[in-house]
Design a protein around this motif. Structure first.
Motif, PDB file in Angstrom:
ATOM      1  N   GLN A 203       0.837  -1.207   0.000  1.00 53.37           N
ATOM      2  CA  GLN A 203       0.000   0.000   0.000  1.00 53.37           C
ATOM      3  C   GLN A 203       0.864   1.247   0.000  1.00 53.37           C
ATOM      4  O   GLN A 203       0.582   2.216  -0.721  1.00 53.37           O
TER       5      GLN A 203
ATOM      6  N   ARG B 107      -7.115   5.484   5.991  1.00 55.80           N
ATOM      7  CA  ARG B 107      -7.941   4.264   6.022  1.00 55.80           C
ATOM      8  C   ARG B 107      -7.184   3.025   5.554  1.00 55.80           C
ATOM      9  O   ARG B 107      -7.712   1.916   5.633  1.00 55.80           O
ATOM     10  N   LEU B 108      -5.953   3.215   5.040  1.00 54.67           N
ATOM     11  CA  LEU B 108      -5.242   2.085   4.426  1.00 54.67           C
ATOM     12  C   LEU B 108      -5.086   0.907   5.379  1.00 54.67           C
ATOM     13  O   LEU B 108      -5.170  -0.246   4.969  1.00 54.67           O
ATOM     14  N   TYR B 110      -7.077  -0.283   7.346  1.00 51.62           N
ATOM     15  CA  TYR B 110      -8.310  -1.073   7.455  1.00 51.62           C
ATOM     16  C   TYR B 110      -8.609  -1.850   6.186  1.00 51.62           C
ATOM     17  O   TYR B 110      -9.597  -2.558   6.107  1.00 51.62           O
ATOM     18  N   LYS B 111      -7.775  -1.672   5.150  1.00 51.16           N
ATOM     19  CA  LYS B 111      -8.113  -2.226   3.839  1.00 51.16           C
ATOM     20  C   LYS B 111      -7.303  -3.461   3.518  1.00 51.16           C
ATOM     21  O   LYS B 111      -6.247  -3.687   4.088  1.00 51.16           O
ATOM     22  N   SER B 112      -7.799  -4.216   2.540  1.00 51.36           N
ATOM     23  CA  SER B 112      -6.997  -5.304   1.997  1.00 51.36           C
ATOM     24  C   SER B 112      -5.878  -4.687   1.173  1.00 51.36           C
ATOM     25  O   SER B 112      -5.962  -3.538   0.757  1.00 51.36           O
ATOM     26  N   ALA B 115      -7.071  -3.469  -2.355  1.00 49.42           N
ATOM     27  CA  ALA B 115      -7.876  -2.248  -2.321  1.00 49.42           C
ATOM     28  C   ALA B 115      -6.992  -1.048  -2.016  1.00 49.42           C
ATOM     29  O   ALA B 115      -7.197   0.045  -2.550  1.00 49.42           O
ATOM     30  N   GLY B 116      -5.984  -1.268  -1.183  1.00 47.79           N
ATOM     31  CA  GLY B 116      -5.061  -0.186  -0.847  1.00 47.79           C
ATOM     32  C   GLY B 116      -4.210   0.215  -2.036  1.00 47.79           C
ATOM     33  O   GLY B 116      -3.999   1.399  -2.305  1.00 47.79           O
ATOM     34  N   HIS B 121     -11.925   3.232  -2.364  1.00 47.87           N
ATOM     35  CA  HIS B 121     -12.526   3.657  -1.112  1.00 47.87           C
ATOM     36  C   HIS B 121     -14.038   3.610  -1.251  1.00 47.87           C
ATOM     37  O   HIS B 121     -14.583   3.952  -2.299  1.00 47.87           O
ATOM     38  N   SER B 122     -14.714   3.202  -0.178  1.00 45.27           N
ATOM     39  CA  SER B 122     -16.176   3.128  -0.245  1.00 45.27           C
ATOM     40  C   SER B 122     -16.773   4.528  -0.140  1.00 45.27           C
ATOM     41  O   SER B 122     -16.100   5.480   0.274  1.00 45.27           O
ATOM     42  N   GLU B 125     -16.557   5.960   3.302  1.00 38.89           N
ATOM     43  CA  GLU B 125     -15.254   6.505   3.678  1.00 38.89           C
ATOM     44  C   GLU B 125     -15.052   7.889   3.081  1.00 38.89           C
ATOM     45  O   GLU B 125     -14.552   8.797   3.729  1.00 38.89           O
TER      46      GLU B 125
END
Lengths: 290, 262
Positions: A203, B107-108, B110-112, B115-116, B121-122, B125
Protein backbone atom coordinates in the motif's frame (compact mmCIF):
# COMPACT_ATOMS: atom_id res chain seq x y z
CA UNK A 1 5.08 35.64 24.76
CA UNK A 2 7.63 37.90 26.39
CA UNK A 3 11.38 37.88 26.69
CA UNK A 4 12.62 38.35 30.19
CA UNK A 5 15.94 39.79 31.29
CA UNK A 6 18.33 42.13 29.53
CA UNK A 7 19.72 41.34 26.07
CA UNK A 8 23.03 39.56 26.42
CA UNK A 9 25.81 41.42 24.58
CA UNK A 10 28.61 39.75 22.55
CA UNK A 11 31.43 38.47 24.74
CA UNK A 12 34.20 41.09 24.83
CA UNK A 13 37.88 40.17 24.60
CA UNK A 14 40.99 42.29 24.85
CA UNK A 15 42.20 43.06 21.35
CA UNK A 16 45.70 41.57 21.56
CA UNK A 17 44.56 38.29 23.03
CA UNK A 18 41.83 37.84 20.42
CA UNK A 19 44.17 38.42 17.47
CA UNK A 20 46.61 35.87 18.74
CA UNK A 21 43.92 33.25 19.24
CA UNK A 22 42.43 33.88 15.79
CA UNK A 23 45.83 33.65 14.10
CA UNK A 24 46.38 30.40 15.91
CA UNK A 25 43.03 29.06 14.66
CA UNK A 26 43.69 30.29 11.11
CA UNK A 27 47.04 28.53 10.92
CA UNK A 28 45.32 25.20 11.57
CA UNK A 29 43.95 24.91 8.03
CA UNK A 30 43.06 21.28 7.52
CA UNK A 31 45.34 19.39 5.13
CA UNK A 32 43.14 18.62 2.13
CA UNK A 33 43.86 15.42 0.27
CA UNK A 34 41.35 16.12 -2.48
CA UNK A 35 42.99 19.35 -3.69
CA UNK A 36 46.31 17.60 -4.09
CA UNK A 37 44.77 14.62 -5.87
CA UNK A 38 42.88 16.88 -8.30
CA UNK A 39 45.95 18.98 -9.13
CA UNK A 40 48.12 15.92 -9.58
CA UNK A 41 45.56 14.28 -11.90
CA UNK A 42 45.30 17.36 -14.10
CA UNK A 43 49.07 17.60 -14.36
CA UNK A 44 49.48 13.92 -15.27
CA UNK A 45 46.72 14.12 -17.89
CA UNK A 46 48.33 17.20 -19.48
CA UNK A 47 51.73 15.47 -19.71
CA UNK A 48 50.18 12.30 -21.17
CA UNK A 49 48.28 14.30 -23.80
CA UNK A 50 51.42 16.10 -24.98
CA UNK A 51 53.41 12.85 -25.03
CA UNK A 52 50.67 11.17 -27.10
CA UNK A 53 50.72 13.82 -29.80
CA UNK A 54 54.49 13.65 -30.08
CA UNK A 55 54.66 9.86 -30.22
CA UNK A 56 51.79 9.09 -32.62
CA UNK A 57 52.70 6.91 -35.60
CA UNK A 58 51.27 8.98 -38.45
CA UNK A 59 52.58 6.62 -41.19
CA UNK A 60 52.36 8.44 -44.53
CA UNK A 61 49.07 10.15 -43.86
CA UNK A 62 49.36 13.88 -44.41
CA UNK A 63 47.07 15.80 -42.15
CA UNK A 64 45.80 18.15 -44.86
CA UNK A 65 45.18 15.45 -47.49
CA UNK A 66 43.40 13.26 -44.99
CA UNK A 67 41.23 16.16 -43.91
CA UNK A 68 40.29 16.97 -47.51
CA UNK A 69 39.45 13.34 -48.32
CA UNK A 70 37.26 13.07 -45.24
CA UNK A 71 35.48 16.24 -46.26
CA UNK A 72 34.93 14.77 -49.70
CA UNK A 73 33.40 11.61 -48.24
CA UNK A 74 31.16 13.65 -45.97
CA UNK A 75 30.10 15.71 -48.98
CA UNK A 76 29.10 12.58 -50.87
CA UNK A 77 27.24 11.26 -47.83
CA UNK A 78 25.25 14.32 -46.95
CA UNK A 79 24.87 16.28 -50.19
CA UNK A 80 24.29 13.44 -52.63
CA UNK A 81 22.13 10.99 -50.66
CA UNK A 82 20.13 8.45 -52.60
CA UNK A 83 18.44 5.10 -52.07
CA UNK A 84 19.52 2.40 -54.52
CA UNK A 85 19.01 -1.00 -52.92
CA UNK A 86 15.61 -0.32 -51.36
CA UNK A 87 12.76 2.16 -51.68
CA UNK A 88 11.64 4.95 -49.38
CA UNK A 89 8.68 2.93 -48.02
CA UNK A 90 10.97 -0.02 -47.37
CA UNK A 91 13.32 2.27 -45.48
CA UNK A 92 10.41 3.58 -43.44
CA UNK A 93 9.38 -0.01 -42.65
CA UNK A 94 12.93 -0.85 -41.56
CA UNK A 95 13.04 2.20 -39.30
CA UNK A 96 9.81 1.07 -37.69
CA UNK A 97 11.39 -2.33 -37.01
CA UNK A 98 14.29 -0.62 -35.26
CA UNK A 99 11.87 1.54 -33.29
CA UNK A 100 9.91 -1.59 -32.38
CA UNK A 101 13.05 -3.28 -31.09
CA UNK A 102 13.80 -0.23 -28.93
CA UNK A 103 10.21 -0.03 -27.67
CA UNK A 104 9.93 -3.71 -26.81
CA UNK A 105 13.19 -3.84 -24.88
CA UNK A 106 12.38 -0.62 -23.01
CA UNK A 107 8.94 -1.88 -21.95
CA UNK A 108 10.29 -5.27 -20.83
CA UNK A 109 13.13 -3.55 -19.02
CA UNK A 110 10.87 -0.98 -17.36
CA UNK A 111 8.41 -3.53 -15.98
CA UNK A 112 11.08 -5.78 -14.49
CA UNK A 113 13.20 -2.83 -13.31
CA UNK A 114 10.25 -1.26 -11.51
CA UNK A 115 9.91 -4.31 -9.27
CA UNK A 116 13.65 -4.71 -8.75
CA UNK A 117 14.02 -0.95 -8.22
CA UNK A 118 11.54 -1.07 -5.35
CA UNK A 119 13.53 -3.89 -3.75
CA UNK A 120 16.79 -2.03 -4.36
CA UNK A 121 15.71 1.32 -2.86
CA UNK A 122 17.35 1.64 0.53
CA UNK A 123 14.43 3.44 2.17
CA UNK A 124 11.70 0.89 1.38
CA UNK A 125 13.65 -2.34 1.21
CA UNK A 126 15.96 -4.22 3.55
CA UNK A 127 19.64 -3.36 3.49
CA UNK A 128 21.07 -6.75 2.44
CA UNK A 129 18.57 -7.15 -0.40
CA UNK A 130 19.24 -3.62 -1.60
CA UNK A 131 23.01 -4.16 -1.61
CA UNK A 132 22.74 -7.50 -3.43
CA UNK A 133 20.49 -6.08 -6.18
CA UNK A 134 22.50 -2.87 -6.58
CA UNK A 135 25.74 -4.85 -6.77
CA UNK A 136 24.47 -7.32 -9.36
CA UNK A 137 22.98 -4.55 -11.44
CA UNK A 138 26.22 -2.56 -11.35
CA UNK A 139 28.09 -5.61 -12.65
CA UNK A 140 25.61 -6.09 -15.49
CA UNK A 141 25.78 -2.40 -16.36
CA UNK A 142 29.56 -2.45 -16.52
CA UNK A 143 29.42 -4.74 -19.57
CA UNK A 144 28.26 -2.88 -22.71
CA UNK A 145 24.90 -3.76 -24.31
CA UNK A 146 26.54 -5.04 -27.50
CA UNK A 147 28.54 -7.56 -25.51
CA UNK A 148 25.43 -8.83 -23.73
CA UNK A 149 23.70 -9.33 -27.07
CA UNK A 150 26.69 -11.29 -28.36
CA UNK A 151 26.77 -13.35 -25.13
CA UNK A 152 23.11 -14.27 -25.52
CA UNK A 153 23.71 -14.96 -29.20
CA UNK A 154 25.64 -18.06 -28.09
CA UNK A 155 22.40 -19.57 -26.80
CA UNK A 156 19.79 -17.91 -29.02
CA UNK A 157 21.80 -17.58 -32.23
CA UNK A 158 22.73 -14.27 -33.84
CA UNK A 159 19.54 -12.35 -34.58
CA UNK A 160 16.60 -10.52 -33.13
CA UNK A 161 16.04 -12.90 -30.16
CA UNK A 162 19.55 -12.38 -28.84
CA UNK A 163 19.18 -8.64 -29.42
CA UNK A 164 15.92 -8.44 -27.47
CA UNK A 165 17.26 -10.46 -24.53
CA UNK A 166 20.59 -8.68 -24.39
CA UNK A 167 19.13 -5.19 -24.71
CA UNK A 168 16.44 -5.95 -22.12
CA UNK A 169 19.12 -7.23 -19.79
CA UNK A 170 21.09 -4.00 -19.97
CA UNK A 171 17.95 -1.84 -19.86
CA UNK A 172 16.96 -3.53 -16.59
CA UNK A 173 20.30 -2.81 -14.98
CA UNK A 174 20.23 0.81 -16.12
CA UNK A 175 16.63 1.44 -15.05
CA UNK A 176 16.98 -0.32 -11.68
CA UNK A 177 19.69 2.18 -10.78
CA UNK A 178 17.68 5.13 -12.08
CA UNK A 179 14.42 4.05 -10.45
CA UNK A 180 15.87 3.04 -7.10
CA UNK A 181 17.70 6.36 -6.83
CA UNK A 182 14.47 8.22 -7.64
CA UNK A 183 12.68 6.22 -4.94
CA UNK A 184 15.41 7.06 -2.45
CA UNK A 185 15.00 10.76 -3.22
CA UNK A 186 11.38 10.94 -2.07
CA UNK A 187 10.35 12.47 1.22
CA UNK A 188 10.59 9.76 3.86
CA UNK A 189 8.09 11.59 6.06
CA UNK A 190 5.11 10.46 4.00
CA UNK A 191 6.29 6.85 4.21
CA UNK A 192 6.66 7.22 7.98
CA UNK A 193 3.16 8.71 8.25
CA UNK A 194 1.57 5.76 6.46
CA UNK A 195 3.59 3.23 8.43
CA UNK A 196 2.34 4.90 11.59
CA UNK A 197 -1.26 4.49 10.41
CA UNK A 198 -0.86 0.73 9.91
CA UNK A 199 -0.55 0.56 6.12
CA UNK A 200 1.45 -2.32 4.67
CA UNK A 201 4.41 -2.32 2.28
CA UNK A 202 2.44 -2.73 -0.97
CA UNK A 203 0.00 0.00 0.00
CA UNK A 204 2.83 2.39 0.84
CA UNK A 205 4.59 1.61 -2.44
CA UNK A 206 1.52 2.30 -4.56
CA UNK A 207 0.11 5.20 -2.53
CA UNK A 208 3.30 7.10 -1.68
CA UNK A 209 6.41 5.90 -3.47
CA UNK A 210 5.13 5.61 -7.03
CA UNK A 211 2.90 8.74 -7.01
CA UNK A 212 5.80 10.78 -5.61
CA UNK A 213 8.34 9.59 -8.17
CA UNK A 214 6.19 9.11 -11.28
CA UNK A 215 7.79 12.06 -13.12
CA UNK A 216 11.25 10.60 -12.61
CA UNK A 217 10.09 7.15 -13.66
CA UNK A 218 8.64 8.45 -16.94
CA UNK A 219 11.56 10.68 -17.70
CA UNK A 220 14.16 7.95 -17.06
CA UNK A 221 12.19 5.40 -19.06
CA UNK A 222 12.07 7.76 -22.02
CA UNK A 223 15.77 8.44 -21.69
CA UNK A 224 16.40 4.70 -21.88
CA UNK A 225 14.11 4.48 -24.92
CA UNK A 226 16.32 6.98 -26.74
CA UNK A 227 19.43 5.01 -25.79
CA UNK A 228 17.76 1.77 -26.88
CA UNK A 229 16.93 3.29 -30.28
CA UNK A 230 20.60 4.09 -30.86
CA UNK A 231 21.60 0.63 -29.64
CA UNK A 232 18.94 -1.01 -31.84
CA UNK A 233 20.51 0.62 -34.91
CA UNK A 234 23.90 -0.76 -33.92
CA UNK A 235 22.39 -4.19 -33.17
CA UNK A 236 20.97 -4.35 -36.69
CA UNK A 237 24.51 -4.11 -37.97
CA UNK A 238 26.44 -6.01 -35.31
CA UNK A 239 24.01 -8.79 -34.38
CA UNK A 240 21.85 -9.12 -37.47
CA UNK A 241 18.78 -7.97 -35.58
CA UNK A 242 17.27 -6.43 -38.67
CA UNK A 243 15.92 -2.92 -39.11
CA UNK A 244 17.61 0.11 -40.55
CA UNK A 245 20.90 -0.83 -38.93
CA UNK A 246 21.22 -3.92 -41.08
CA UNK A 247 20.59 -1.89 -44.26
CA UNK A 248 23.30 0.50 -43.17
CA UNK A 249 25.66 -2.39 -42.57
CA UNK A 250 24.96 -3.69 -46.09
CA UNK A 251 25.36 -0.26 -47.67
CA UNK A 252 28.73 0.27 -46.03
CA UNK A 253 30.22 -3.22 -45.78
CA UNK A 254 28.97 -4.73 -49.06
CA UNK A 255 28.07 -1.99 -51.53
CA UNK A 256 30.49 0.72 -50.32
CA UNK A 257 27.70 3.14 -51.19
CA UNK A 258 28.45 6.37 -49.35
CA UNK A 259 25.36 8.12 -50.73
CA UNK A 260 23.07 5.42 -49.36
CA UNK A 261 24.75 5.62 -45.96
CA UNK A 262 24.04 9.34 -46.09
CA UNK A 263 20.37 8.75 -46.80
CA UNK A 264 20.08 6.24 -43.96
CA UNK A 265 21.89 8.60 -41.60
CA UNK A 266 19.32 11.27 -42.43
CA UNK A 267 16.54 8.80 -41.63
CA UNK A 268 18.03 7.98 -38.23
CA UNK A 269 18.75 11.65 -37.49
CA UNK A 270 15.18 12.66 -38.23
CA UNK A 271 13.79 9.94 -36.00
CA UNK A 272 16.21 10.83 -33.22
CA UNK A 273 15.27 14.50 -33.44
CA UNK A 274 11.55 13.60 -33.38
CA UNK A 275 12.12 11.50 -30.24
CA UNK A 276 14.06 14.31 -28.64
CA UNK A 277 11.28 16.85 -29.37
CA UNK A 278 8.67 14.43 -28.05
CA UNK A 279 10.71 13.79 -24.90
CA UNK A 280 11.20 17.50 -24.20
CA UNK A 281 7.51 18.05 -24.70
CA UNK A 282 6.60 15.29 -22.22
CA UNK A 283 9.14 16.50 -19.69
CA UNK A 284 7.79 20.04 -19.89
CA UNK A 285 4.28 18.75 -19.31
CA UNK A 286 5.45 16.71 -16.33
CA UNK A 287 7.25 19.74 -14.89
CA UNK A 288 4.04 21.75 -15.07
CA UNK A 289 2.30 18.97 -13.18
CA UNK A 290 4.95 18.37 -10.58
CA UNK B 1 -11.42 7.68 33.83
CA UNK B 2 -9.50 4.64 32.68
CA UNK B 3 -5.85 4.64 31.80
CA UNK B 4 -5.33 4.47 28.04
CA UNK B 5 -1.57 4.53 27.80
CA UNK B 6 1.02 3.35 30.26
CA UNK B 7 4.71 3.83 29.66
CA UNK B 8 6.73 1.72 32.06
CA UNK B 9 10.45 2.12 32.60
CA UNK B 10 11.20 2.73 28.92
CA UNK B 11 14.82 3.26 27.87
CA UNK B 12 16.31 3.78 24.46
CA UNK B 13 19.91 4.00 23.45
CA UNK B 14 21.31 4.42 19.96
CA UNK B 15 24.52 2.47 19.55
CA UNK B 16 26.35 1.74 22.76
CA UNK B 17 26.75 5.04 24.54
CA UNK B 18 24.18 7.49 23.15
CA UNK B 19 21.35 7.33 25.60
CA UNK B 20 18.20 8.96 24.24
CA UNK B 21 15.74 7.92 26.94
CA UNK B 22 16.31 6.47 30.37
CA UNK B 23 13.68 4.93 32.60
CA UNK B 24 10.70 6.90 31.35
CA UNK B 25 7.57 6.28 33.42
CA UNK B 26 4.20 7.91 32.92
CA UNK B 27 0.61 7.15 32.12
CA UNK B 28 -2.11 8.95 30.20
CA UNK B 29 -5.80 8.73 31.00
CA UNK B 30 -8.51 8.54 28.38
CA UNK B 31 -9.53 11.95 27.09
CA UNK B 32 -6.49 13.70 28.53
CA UNK B 33 -4.50 16.41 26.74
CA UNK B 34 -0.84 15.96 27.61
CA UNK B 35 2.04 18.13 26.44
CA UNK B 36 5.63 16.98 26.47
CA UNK B 37 8.06 19.89 26.66
CA UNK B 38 11.80 20.05 26.83
CA UNK B 39 14.87 21.39 25.03
CA UNK B 40 15.83 20.25 21.54
CA UNK B 41 17.49 16.85 21.60
CA UNK B 42 15.96 15.92 24.96
CA UNK B 43 14.34 12.84 23.43
CA UNK B 44 10.78 14.10 22.96
CA UNK B 45 10.41 12.80 19.40
CA UNK B 46 12.07 9.51 20.29
CA UNK B 47 9.70 9.09 23.21
CA UNK B 48 6.67 9.73 21.01
CA UNK B 49 7.85 7.26 18.38
CA UNK B 50 8.55 4.58 20.98
CA UNK B 51 4.85 4.57 21.83
CA UNK B 52 3.73 3.27 18.42
CA UNK B 53 7.04 1.51 17.80
CA UNK B 54 8.13 3.64 14.87
CA UNK B 55 11.31 3.41 16.94
CA UNK B 56 11.79 0.30 19.06
CA UNK B 57 12.66 1.04 22.66
CA UNK B 58 15.66 -0.82 24.04
CA UNK B 59 13.89 -1.88 27.22
CA UNK B 60 10.69 -1.28 29.13
CA UNK B 61 7.04 -1.88 28.49
CA UNK B 62 4.22 0.12 26.95
CA UNK B 63 0.59 -0.77 27.49
CA UNK B 64 -1.85 0.87 25.10
CA UNK B 65 -5.55 0.07 25.35
CA UNK B 66 -4.76 -3.15 27.28
CA UNK B 67 -2.27 -4.32 24.64
CA UNK B 68 1.38 -4.81 25.52
CA UNK B 69 2.78 -2.99 22.50
CA UNK B 70 6.20 -4.64 22.70
CA UNK B 71 4.81 -8.17 22.73
CA UNK B 72 2.84 -7.84 19.50
CA UNK B 73 3.76 -9.41 16.18
CA UNK B 74 3.81 -7.41 12.96
CA UNK B 75 0.16 -7.94 12.11
CA UNK B 76 -1.09 -7.13 15.61
CA UNK B 77 1.15 -4.06 15.73
CA UNK B 78 -0.47 -2.74 12.55
CA UNK B 79 -3.87 -3.17 14.18
CA UNK B 80 -2.71 -1.18 17.20
CA UNK B 81 -1.22 1.51 14.98
CA UNK B 82 -4.64 2.00 13.37
CA UNK B 83 -5.86 3.18 16.76
CA UNK B 84 -3.03 5.71 17.10
CA UNK B 85 -3.11 8.72 14.78
CA UNK B 86 0.12 10.60 14.22
CA UNK B 87 0.74 14.23 13.25
CA UNK B 88 4.12 15.55 12.19
CA UNK B 89 6.00 18.84 12.12
CA UNK B 90 6.49 18.68 8.36
CA UNK B 91 2.94 17.37 7.72
CA UNK B 92 4.32 14.36 5.76
CA UNK B 93 1.69 14.45 3.02
CA UNK B 94 2.13 13.06 -0.48
CA UNK B 95 2.54 16.33 -2.36
CA UNK B 96 1.34 15.11 -5.73
CA UNK B 97 -1.97 13.78 -4.44
CA UNK B 98 -5.13 15.70 -3.61
CA UNK B 99 -6.36 16.69 -0.17
CA UNK B 100 -9.00 13.97 -0.08
CA UNK B 101 -6.61 11.28 -1.34
CA UNK B 102 -4.17 12.21 1.40
CA UNK B 103 -6.95 12.11 3.96
CA UNK B 104 -8.11 8.69 2.80
CA UNK B 105 -4.58 7.34 3.30
CA UNK B 106 -5.58 7.13 6.95
CA UNK B 107 -7.94 4.26 6.02
CA UNK B 108 -5.24 2.09 4.43
CA UNK B 109 -4.70 0.14 7.64
CA UNK B 110 -8.31 -1.07 7.46
CA UNK B 111 -8.11 -2.23 3.84
CA UNK B 112 -7.00 -5.30 2.00
CA UNK B 113 -3.69 -4.97 0.22
CA UNK B 114 -5.29 -4.90 -3.22
CA UNK B 115 -7.88 -2.25 -2.32
CA UNK B 116 -5.06 -0.19 -0.85
CA UNK B 117 -2.89 -0.53 -3.94
CA UNK B 118 -5.71 0.50 -6.27
CA UNK B 119 -6.89 3.22 -3.91
CA UNK B 120 -10.45 1.87 -3.72
CA UNK B 121 -12.53 3.66 -1.11
CA UNK B 122 -16.18 3.13 -0.25
CA UNK B 123 -18.71 5.95 -0.48
CA UNK B 124 -18.95 5.89 3.32
CA UNK B 125 -15.25 6.51 3.68
CA UNK B 126 -15.31 9.34 1.17
CA UNK B 127 -18.23 10.93 2.95
CA UNK B 128 -16.45 10.56 6.27
CA UNK B 129 -13.32 12.15 4.81
CA UNK B 130 -15.32 15.07 3.41
CA UNK B 131 -17.07 15.41 6.74
CA UNK B 132 -13.82 15.59 8.71
CA UNK B 133 -12.34 18.03 6.19
CA UNK B 134 -15.43 20.19 6.59
CA UNK B 135 -15.03 20.26 10.35
CA UNK B 136 -11.44 21.39 9.84
CA UNK B 137 -12.54 24.05 7.34
CA UNK B 138 -11.07 22.51 4.19
CA UNK B 139 -14.28 21.64 2.32
CA UNK B 140 -13.37 24.00 -0.54
CA UNK B 141 -9.98 22.35 -1.07
CA UNK B 142 -11.12 18.72 -1.44
CA UNK B 143 -9.57 18.15 -4.87
CA UNK B 144 -6.69 20.61 -4.62
CA UNK B 145 -3.21 19.16 -4.79
CA UNK B 146 -1.71 19.21 -1.33
CA UNK B 147 1.40 21.12 -2.40
CA UNK B 148 -0.82 24.06 -3.33
CA UNK B 149 -1.89 24.48 0.29
CA UNK B 150 -0.42 26.75 2.96
CA UNK B 151 1.41 25.26 5.94
CA UNK B 152 -1.59 25.57 8.24
CA UNK B 153 -3.86 23.92 5.69
CA UNK B 154 -1.39 21.08 5.17
CA UNK B 155 -1.30 20.46 8.89
CA UNK B 156 -5.10 20.32 8.93
CA UNK B 157 -4.95 17.67 6.20
CA UNK B 158 -2.48 15.84 8.44
CA UNK B 159 -4.99 16.00 11.28
CA UNK B 160 -7.78 14.80 8.97
CA UNK B 161 -5.65 11.83 7.90
CA UNK B 162 -5.14 10.92 11.55
CA UNK B 163 -8.80 11.41 12.49
CA UNK B 164 -10.18 9.19 9.73
CA UNK B 165 -8.37 6.27 11.38
CA UNK B 166 -10.92 6.60 14.22
CA UNK B 167 -8.03 6.75 16.65
CA UNK B 168 -8.14 6.52 20.42
CA UNK B 169 -4.90 8.42 20.73
CA UNK B 170 -3.30 11.23 18.72
CA UNK B 171 0.48 11.59 18.84
CA UNK B 172 1.57 15.03 17.63
CA UNK B 173 5.25 15.62 16.99
CA UNK B 174 5.73 19.39 17.17
CA UNK B 175 2.62 20.14 15.13
CA UNK B 176 3.07 23.91 15.16
CA UNK B 177 6.86 24.26 14.99
CA UNK B 178 6.80 25.37 11.33
CA UNK B 179 3.68 27.51 11.49
CA UNK B 180 3.01 31.21 12.04
CA UNK B 181 1.25 32.27 15.27
CA UNK B 182 -2.15 32.50 13.61
CA UNK B 183 -2.09 29.05 11.98
CA UNK B 184 -0.60 27.68 15.19
CA UNK B 185 -3.62 28.86 17.11
CA UNK B 186 -5.99 27.32 14.56
CA UNK B 187 -4.19 23.98 14.80
CA UNK B 188 -3.99 23.98 18.59
CA UNK B 189 -7.68 24.94 18.84
CA UNK B 190 -8.54 22.00 16.58
CA UNK B 191 -6.43 19.62 18.67
CA UNK B 192 -8.05 20.85 21.88
CA UNK B 193 -11.53 20.45 20.38
CA UNK B 194 -10.69 16.97 19.14
CA UNK B 195 -9.74 16.09 22.69
CA UNK B 196 -12.71 17.74 24.37
CA UNK B 197 -15.58 16.98 22.00
CA UNK B 198 -14.45 13.74 20.33
CA UNK B 199 -12.94 12.29 23.49
CA UNK B 200 -9.69 11.40 21.74
CA UNK B 201 -6.61 11.43 23.93
CA UNK B 202 -3.91 13.79 22.65
CA UNK B 203 -0.19 13.71 23.40
CA UNK B 204 1.71 16.66 21.94
CA UNK B 205 5.41 17.47 21.74
CA UNK B 206 5.83 21.21 22.01
CA UNK B 207 8.51 23.84 22.01
CA UNK B 208 6.22 26.70 23.03
CA UNK B 209 5.85 26.65 26.80
CA UNK B 210 3.03 29.19 26.83
CA UNK B 211 1.03 27.15 24.30
CA UNK B 212 1.58 24.00 26.33
CA UNK B 213 0.39 25.71 29.51
CA UNK B 214 -2.68 27.16 27.86
CA UNK B 215 -4.00 24.08 26.10
CA UNK B 216 -2.99 21.03 28.10
CA UNK B 217 -4.38 19.29 31.15
CA UNK B 218 -0.98 17.97 32.07
CA UNK B 219 2.63 18.79 31.31
CA UNK B 220 5.49 16.34 31.14
CA UNK B 221 8.92 17.96 31.18
CA UNK B 222 11.77 16.03 29.60
CA UNK B 223 15.46 16.84 29.80
CA UNK B 224 18.33 14.64 28.60
CA UNK B 225 16.07 11.62 28.27
CA UNK B 226 14.60 11.84 31.76
CA UNK B 227 11.26 13.06 33.03
CA UNK B 228 11.95 16.03 35.28
CA UNK B 229 8.40 17.28 35.69
CA UNK B 230 5.01 15.60 35.55
CA UNK B 231 1.99 17.54 36.75
CA UNK B 232 -0.96 19.70 35.85
CA UNK B 233 -0.38 22.93 34.00
CA UNK B 234 -1.81 24.87 36.94
CA UNK B 235 0.82 23.57 39.30
CA UNK B 236 3.85 24.29 37.18
CA UNK B 237 6.10 27.04 38.48
CA UNK B 238 8.70 29.21 36.87
CA UNK B 239 11.49 27.26 38.56
CA UNK B 240 10.07 23.99 37.19
CA UNK B 241 10.34 25.38 33.70
CA UNK B 242 13.88 26.54 34.29
CA UNK B 243 14.69 23.06 35.53
CA UNK B 244 13.16 21.48 32.42
CA UNK B 245 15.16 23.67 30.08
CA UNK B 246 18.25 23.64 32.26
CA UNK B 247 18.87 27.31 31.59
CA UNK B 248 21.96 28.45 33.42
CA UNK B 249 21.23 32.10 33.84
CA UNK B 250 17.54 31.86 34.49
CA UNK B 251 16.52 33.81 31.41
CA UNK B 252 14.08 32.30 28.94
CA UNK B 253 11.69 33.62 26.36
CA UNK B 254 8.32 32.74 27.76
CA UNK B 255 5.43 34.27 29.62
CA UNK B 256 3.99 32.31 32.49
CA UNK B 257 1.52 34.85 33.85
CA UNK B 258 -0.37 35.52 30.64
CA UNK B 259 -1.01 31.89 29.82
CA UNK B 260 -2.65 31.16 33.16
CA UNK B 261 -5.10 33.96 32.53
CA UNK B 262 -5.92 32.73 29.02
Amino acid sequence: MQAEGPIKPFPSHTGQDLDKRLLDLLSKKPFSKSTIVIRLSVLILAILTMYAFVSFDYKDVKLLDALLLTMDNLKIMFFEPHLKHFTFTQALYQVSITLGLAFLTTIFGAIIALMLGLLAAGNISTKPLSIVIKGTVALIRAVPTVLWVLIFAVAAGLGSVAAVIGMTFHSISYLVKAYSESFEEIDKGAIEALQASGANWWQIVFQVVIPSSITYIISWTFMRFEINFAVAVAMGAAAGAGGIGFDMFMASGFYFDLSEIGAITYFILIIAICLEIFATHIKRKLKVLS
Amino acid sequence: MTTLLEVKNVSKHFGNDTKALSNIDFSVKEGEFVSIIGPSGAGKSTLLRCINRMIDASSGDIIFDNDHVYELNKRELKKVRRKIGMIFQHYNLVNRLSVIENTLHGRLGYKSTLAGILGLHSEDEKLQAANILQILGLEDQLYKRSDELSGGQKQRVGIARALIQNPKLLLCDEPIASLDPNSSKVIMDHLRNICTSMGITVVVNLHQVDVALKYSDRIIGVNSGKIVFNGTSQNITSSDIHQIYGSDEGKLIFDLGGSHVG
